[in-house]
Design a protein around this motif. Structure first.
Motif, PDB file in Angstrom:
ATOM      1  N   ILE A   1       0.867  -1.179   0.000  1.00  0.00           N
ATOM      2  CA  ILE A   1       0.000   0.000   0.000  1.00  0.00           C
ATOM      3  C   ILE A   1       0.901   1.226   0.000  1.00  0.00           C
ATOM      4  O   ILE A   1       1.560   1.510   1.005  1.00  0.00           O
ATOM      5  N   PRO A   2       1.005   1.944  -1.109  1.00  0.00           N
ATOM      6  CA  PRO A   2       1.924   3.087  -1.161  1.00  0.00           C
ATOM      7  C   PRO A   2       1.525   4.192  -0.191  1.00  0.00           C
ATOM      8  O   PRO A   2       0.365   4.370   0.153  1.00  0.00           O
ATOM      9  N   ASP A   3       2.550   4.942   0.246  1.00  0.00           N
ATOM     10  CA  ASP A   3       2.349   6.149   1.046  1.00  0.00           C
ATOM     11  C   ASP A   3       1.609   5.878   2.355  1.00  0.00           C
ATOM     12  O   ASP A   3       0.839   6.719   2.829  1.00  0.00           O
ATOM     13  N   LEU A   4       1.859   4.731   2.952  1.00  0.00           N
ATOM     14  CA  LEU A   4       1.222   4.409   4.217  1.00  0.00           C
ATOM     15  C   LEU A   4       2.256   3.968   5.252  1.00  0.00           C
ATOM     16  O   LEU A   4       2.453   4.638   6.269  1.00  0.00           O
ATOM     17  N   HIS A   5       2.915   2.834   4.999  1.00  0.00           N
ATOM     18  CA  HIS A   5       3.923   2.313   5.926  1.00  0.00           C
ATOM     19  C   HIS A   5       5.058   1.664   5.140  1.00  0.00           C
ATOM     20  O   HIS A   5       4.921   1.368   3.943  1.00  0.00           O
ATOM     21  N   LEU A   6       6.162   1.399   5.844  1.00  0.00           N
ATOM     22  CA  LEU A   6       7.295   0.661   5.292  1.00  0.00           C
ATOM     23  C   LEU A   6       7.228  -0.794   5.742  1.00  0.00           C
ATOM     24  O   LEU A   6       6.673  -1.106   6.794  1.00  0.00           O
ATOM     25  N   ASN A   7       7.821  -1.674   4.940  1.00  0.00           N
ATOM     26  CA  ASN A   7       8.068  -3.030   5.422  1.00  0.00           C
ATOM     27  C   ASN A   7       9.530  -3.130   5.862  1.00  0.00           C
ATOM     28  O   ASN A   7      10.303  -2.168   5.738  1.00  0.00           O
ATOM     29  N   GLY A   8       9.928  -4.278   6.372  1.00  0.00           N
ATOM     30  CA  GLY A   8      11.293  -4.429   6.870  1.00  0.00           C
ATOM     31  C   GLY A   8      12.340  -4.207   5.797  1.00  0.00           C
ATOM     32  O   GLY A   8      13.376  -3.561   6.037  1.00  0.00           O
ATOM     33  N   ARG A   9      12.079  -4.722   4.615  1.00  0.00           N
ATOM     34  CA  ARG A   9      13.042  -4.557   3.528  1.00  0.00           C
ATOM     35  C   ARG A   9      13.188  -3.090   3.146  1.00  0.00           C
ATOM     36  O   ARG A   9      14.300  -2.592   2.953  1.00  0.00           O
ATOM     37  N   GLU A  10      12.072  -2.386   3.052  1.00  0.00           N
ATOM     38  CA  GLU A  10      12.129  -0.963   2.696  1.00  0.00           C
ATOM     39  C   GLU A  10      12.834  -0.146   3.764  1.00  0.00           C
ATOM     40  O   GLU A  10      13.594   0.781   3.442  1.00  0.00           O
ATOM     41  N   ALA A  11      12.607  -0.475   5.030  1.00  0.00           N
ATOM     42  CA  ALA A  11      13.322   0.219   6.106  1.00  0.00           C
ATOM     43  C   ALA A  11      14.823  -0.017   5.970  1.00  0.00           C
ATOM     44  O   ALA A  11      15.630   0.911   6.132  1.00  0.00           O
ATOM     45  N   GLY A  12      15.216  -1.250   5.660  1.00  0.00           N
ATOM     46  CA  GLY A  12      16.627  -1.560   5.447  1.00  0.00           C
ATOM     47  C   GLY A  12      17.210  -0.821   4.265  1.00  0.00           C
ATOM     48  O   GLY A  12      18.357  -0.340   4.312  1.00  0.00           O
ATOM     49  N   GLN A  13      16.437  -0.702   3.198  1.00  0.00           N
ATOM     50  CA  GLN A  13      16.905   0.033   2.019  1.00  0.00           C
ATOM     51  C   GLN A  13      17.086   1.512   2.332  1.00  0.00           C
ATOM     52  O   GLN A  13      18.057   2.136   1.882  1.00  0.00           O
ATOM     53  N   HIS A  14      16.167   2.076   3.082  1.00  0.00           N
ATOM     54  CA  HIS A  14      16.329   3.469   3.502  1.00  0.00           C
ATOM     55  C   HIS A  14      17.608   3.640   4.323  1.00  0.00           C
ATOM     56  O   HIS A  14      18.372   4.591   4.121  1.00  0.00           O
ATOM     57  N   ALA A  15      17.838   2.719   5.256  1.00  0.00           N
ATOM     58  CA  ALA A  15      19.040   2.800   6.099  1.00  0.00           C
ATOM     59  C   ALA A  15      20.306   2.661   5.269  1.00  0.00           C
ATOM     60  O   ALA A  15      21.310   3.353   5.519  1.00  0.00           O
ATOM     61  N   ALA A  16      20.274   1.782   4.273  1.00  0.00           N
ATOM     62  CA  ALA A  16      21.442   1.580   3.410  1.00  0.00           C
ATOM     63  C   ALA A  16      21.731   2.826   2.576  1.00  0.00           C
ATOM     64  O   ALA A  16      22.883   3.263   2.467  1.00  0.00           O
TER      65      ALA A  16
END
Length: 250
Positions: free
Chosen positions: A191-206
């Protein structure tokens, strides 16, 4: 800086944790990031009820702000020592009206502002006590902000609630500790523009080259260990799950 996880459950409290609330301390100053369901009780495990110096509300969903109604009672109706002076509350536009409506029976329409000094958030940089902070609007169905808190050459970035967005990358760039939401499960919710999943959070951190990733705001129905594994698959720095009562020296 010292960060204490007061509560870290997403959407509603779990059996183990209150909803989002994080205490940041430096030079004797205490800043609270969010005060979701159950947070006021947990906060008293760490500091006195009247020891806060400022509050930041990332957005006005109940799991990030609703215990402000209980805190209003504690500050407004305090008999011993008299009513508390107004504490700065940095929040999106409409916070006073939102909390007054949620409480539903304040003595007047302006009673909230007698103990909370509401200051409207926007994207920008400013000081809160000894902290230099930067806020950016992130992607969520209501007006929501992430925050970067800096002190003594160190930094903490808190995502608030958000979907994938470049503003979060900019806010977290080079941060020492990245406290990032991971509500969804990779491959399950999309669901765009709502929450992150674990992978997306990791990608942001990277992408941000964050020094450390702490995943938070994981709802009771989400497999937190899977989210952590998904984050670690794309981020090679230290990563862990937020736990109530955890303390980080930054």
């Amino acid at each position: 800086m010292k960060l204490t996880v007061v509560g870290c459950s997403g959407s509603f409290p779990s059996a183990e944790s209150a909803c989002s609330s994080y205490l940041v301390e430096a030079d004797g100053f205490r800043l609270l990031l969010d005060m979701g369901n159950g947070a006021l009780g947990e906060l008293q495990r760490h500091i006195g009820l009247y020891d806060l110096d400022a509050i930041f509300l990332s957005h006005l969903h109940a799991d990030h702000c609703i215990d402000m109604c209980g805190y209003f009672v504690a500050r407004y109706y305090r008999h011993e020592g008299g009513r508390c002076p107004a504490i700065p509350v940095y929040a999106p536009d409409g916070a006073e009206e939102r909390l007054t409506t949620a409480y539903a029976d304040t003595p007047s329409e302006k009673s909230m502002s007698e103990v909370f000094d509401f200051r409207t958030l926007g994207s920008g940089s400013f000081d809160i006590g000894p902290f230099r902070v930067r806020t950016e609007k992130v992607c969520h169905p209501v007006e929501a902000y992430g925050i970067r808190v800096e002190h003594g050459g160190r930094s903490l970035t808190y995502s608030g609630d958000t979907g994938v967005c470049p503003e979060l990358d900019a806010l977290a760039a080079g941060t020492d500790l990245f406290l990032c939401e991971a509500s969804f499960t990779h491959g399950k919710e999309d669901i765009p523009d709502l929450h992150l999943n674990g992978r997306e959070a990791g990608q942001h951190a990277a992408r941000a080259k964050a020094g450390r990733l702490v995943l938070t705001h994981i709802p009771p129905w989400t497999d937190a260990e899977r989210n952590l594994a998904d984050a670690r698959a794309v981020y090679d720095g230290p990563a862990e799950l937020a736990r109530p009562g955890a303390v980080y020296e930054i």
